[in-house]
Design an enzyme around this catalytic site. Structure first.
Site, PDB file in Angstrom:
ATOM      1  N   PHE A 144      -6.621   8.289   6.041  1.00  0.00           N
ATOM      2  CA  PHE A 144      -6.814   6.847   5.963  1.00  0.00           C
ATOM      3  C   PHE A 144      -5.534   6.110   6.368  1.00  0.00           C
ATOM      4  O   PHE A 144      -4.990   6.395   7.424  1.00  0.00           O
ATOM      5  CB  PHE A 144      -7.321   6.463   4.573  1.00  0.00           C
ATOM      6  CG  PHE A 144      -8.666   7.055   4.251  1.00  0.00           C
ATOM      7  CD1 PHE A 144      -9.830   6.458   4.712  1.00  0.00           C
ATOM      8  CD2 PHE A 144      -8.792   8.238   3.538  1.00  0.00           C
ATOM      9  CE1 PHE A 144     -11.091   7.009   4.459  1.00  0.00           C
ATOM     10  CE2 PHE A 144     -10.028   8.808   3.276  1.00  0.00           C
ATOM     11  CZ  PHE A 144     -11.177   8.189   3.740  1.00  0.00           C
ATOM     12  N   SER A 145      -5.027   5.207   5.552  1.00  0.00           N
ATOM     13  CA  SER A 145      -3.926   4.346   5.994  1.00  0.00           C
ATOM     14  C   SER A 145      -2.593   5.061   6.174  1.00  0.00           C
ATOM     15  O   SER A 145      -1.672   4.495   6.768  1.00  0.00           O
ATOM     16  CB  SER A 145      -3.742   3.171   5.027  1.00  0.00           C
ATOM     17  OG  SER A 145      -4.751   2.212   5.234  1.00  0.00           O
ATOM     18  N   ALA A 146      -2.468   6.287   5.692  1.00  0.00           N
ATOM     19  CA  ALA A 146      -1.247   7.042   6.001  1.00  0.00           C
ATOM     20  C   ALA A 146      -1.137   7.264   7.510  1.00  0.00           C
ATOM     21  O   ALA A 146      -0.052   7.567   8.014  1.00  0.00           O
ATOM     22  CB  ALA A 146      -1.238   8.366   5.251  1.00  0.00           C
ATOM     23  N   LYS A 197      -1.190   4.954   9.615  1.00  0.00           N
ATOM     24  CA  LYS A 197      -0.370   3.860  10.148  1.00  0.00           C
ATOM     25  C   LYS A 197       1.079   4.283  10.357  1.00  0.00           C
ATOM     26  O   LYS A 197       1.730   3.845  11.313  1.00  0.00           O
ATOM     27  CB  LYS A 197      -0.422   2.650   9.202  1.00  0.00           C
ATOM     28  CG  LYS A 197      -1.765   1.958   9.102  1.00  0.00           C
ATOM     29  CD  LYS A 197      -1.683   0.768   8.156  1.00  0.00           C
ATOM     30  CE  LYS A 197      -2.995  -0.014   8.085  1.00  0.00           C
ATOM     31  NZ  LYS A 197      -4.060   0.736   7.398  1.00  0.00           N
ATOM     32  N   TYR A 225      -1.613  -7.499   4.469  1.00  0.00           N
ATOM     33  CA  TYR A 225      -1.912  -6.146   4.933  1.00  0.00           C
ATOM     34  C   TYR A 225      -3.027  -6.135   5.970  1.00  0.00           C
ATOM     35  O   TYR A 225      -4.144  -6.583   5.711  1.00  0.00           O
ATOM     36  CB  TYR A 225      -2.295  -5.291   3.731  1.00  0.00           C
ATOM     37  CG  TYR A 225      -2.431  -3.817   4.014  1.00  0.00           C
ATOM     38  CD1 TYR A 225      -1.400  -3.103   4.605  1.00  0.00           C
ATOM     39  CD2 TYR A 225      -3.590  -3.129   3.654  1.00  0.00           C
ATOM     40  CE1 TYR A 225      -1.515  -1.737   4.844  1.00  0.00           C
ATOM     41  CE2 TYR A 225      -3.711  -1.768   3.884  1.00  0.00           C
ATOM     42  CZ  TYR A 225      -2.670  -1.081   4.479  1.00  0.00           C
ATOM     43  OH  TYR A 225      -2.788   0.264   4.712  1.00  0.00           O
TER      44      TYR A 225
END
Length: 425
Positions: A80-82, A84, A169
């Site tokens: 998921f957002s890791a 980024k 965010y």
């Protein structure tokens, strides 16, 4: 240190845990193993580096929902957002070569992005989640969401909102902003760039955007999430309207019709390029990326980032509450500091469910924790790493002072799918 100073299967590692670790991380590994007490709790991996050397590389549990396929050295999780943090690292590599500059307007490189009041938005603004483009365009469909070039075009045409210049965010749009920028100066999409700019120089197969190609050693773990397909008419009616409101916060930044189905079954979310959310990585590969950053940009004899640029990634962001998610997410250049003051030193990126990669240049250390559990009976998944943070910090300090013991290098090295298809080694 001697071979006996390493934790190994049947030689100090908890039952069911594979890999190896410096013996001073015994408590850390025991806590990690306790997070996966049975088949319904899935599996995961933990990797730690000190001064560019791997000192913990362990994995345990199951990679599928039925609890039949064991997690292996080459099991990758969608983080998921890791993701980024990996996409931001691509931007830093391009900046290091002079293709980009942090304080230059994005429109300098991507001219169409300058439309609708965006001409002065800089690369730094985007990396710090201050571009004012956090909400998904109204009416975006599942098919459009999986068309990365269409989403990049939507970002270029979008108008900024009232959050421009303030920390808000960008849960999904962040990835297409970075991929559109990177495509403008390289001609390549983010899936290819993550492989060429991150995986190749780190010599690991464990970094992919979306589903790894056929024949890749990295195999994707199934996400343990509710598989019910029963419709909720009230939610389906209300949710799109709430998401479209100016003050919808994180919900407006993440919601799209059919979002739940994207992580069910064969995980259709992996069939697109969503550089903010659908990275598939091994803990070892993600930790190695952050290890290079924490080690002055250098690892395995390779200068992954210049020392000057790596030092500049530390920054001193102020812990202001993020206007979309309501908690402090101090961002500098694509990475954030700990949202819980004092929990972790350094910076990195956390993802939904509690997966994360992290660097602490002050101690020369880095780590990554990945798993496949989302919304299971262990309801505190998002904060699951908190119990590891203190023991991990202590073990890193002890091992560094005494001299850490390096573990064997597990997992597949970089594989070039194009070369393989053409019969090259």
């Amino acid at each position: 240190m001697s071979r006996q100073s390493l934790l190994r299967p049947k030689e100090g590692l908890p039952r069911g845990v594979l890999g190896a670790g410096d013996a001073r991380f015994a408590t850390v590994v025991r806590i990690f193993a306790g997070m996966f007490p049975g088949r319904r709790f899935g599996g995961g991996a933990l990797a730690v580096f000190i001064d560019g050397r791997p000192v913990v590389d362990v994995w345990t549990g199951w990679a599928d929902r039925r609890g039949e396929q064991l997690w292996t050295a080459d099991t990758g999780a969608m983080v998921f957002s890791a993701t980024k943090g990996v996409a931001a690292t691509v931007i830093h590599r391009l900046t290091d070569r002079g293709l980009l500059a942090y304080d230059e307007p994005v429109a300098t490189y991507w001219p169409t992005f300058g439309a609708n009041g965006k001409a002065d938005i800089t690369v730094r603004d985007v990396l710090r989640h201050r571009a004012g483009l956090s909400h998904l365009p109204g009416g975006v469909t599942k098919d459009e969401l999986l068309d990365h070039e269409a989403m990049e075009a939507k970002m270029a045409a979008a108008a900024v909102d009232y959050l421009r210049g303030r920390p808000a965010y960008h849960a999904l749009t962040y990835g297409w902003l970075l991929s559109g920028l990177a495509r403008a100066v390289t001609g390549c999409g983010m899936r290819e760039l993550i492989r060429e700019e991150v995986a190749r120089p780190l010599n690991t197969d464990g970094l992919h955007l979306g589903r790894p190609p056929a024949g890749s050693p990295t195999q994707v773990a199934q996400i343990l999430a509710p598989q019910s397909t029963r419709a909720n008419p009230v939610f389906n009616f209300v949710a799109p309207r709430v998401a479209g409101l100016p003050l919808s916060g994180a919900f407006g930044a993440m919601f799209f019709p059919g979002v739940k189905s994207f992580v069910q079954g064969d995980i259709p979310f992996l069939d697109g390029e969503v550089p903010a959310a659908n990275g598939v990585v091994t803990a070892r590969a993600l930790a190695k990326m952050y290890a290079a950053i924490a080690n002055g940009g250098r690892i395995d004899g390779t200068q992954f980032l210049s020392e000057e640029l790596a030092r500049g990634l530390v920054g001193k962001p102020k812990p202001w509450p993020d206007l979309n998610i309501g908690v402090p997410m101090p961002f500098h250049l694509g990475y954030h500091e700990s949202p819980i003051p004092g929990l972790l030193k350094g910076f990195g990126h956390i993802g939904l469910g509690g997966t994360l990669g992290w660097a602490d240049p002050e101690t020369g250390s880095a780590f990554a924790f990945v798993h496949n559990r989302l919304l299971t009976p262990m309801v505190f998944d998002m904060a699951s790493f908190a119990g590891l943070a203190g023991p991990l910090r202590n073990a890193i300090g002890i091992a560094r002072r005494a001299g850490p013991a390096a573990v064997p290098k597990y997992g597949a090295r970089y594989r070039d799918p194009v070369a393989k298809a053409k019969g090259r080694p």
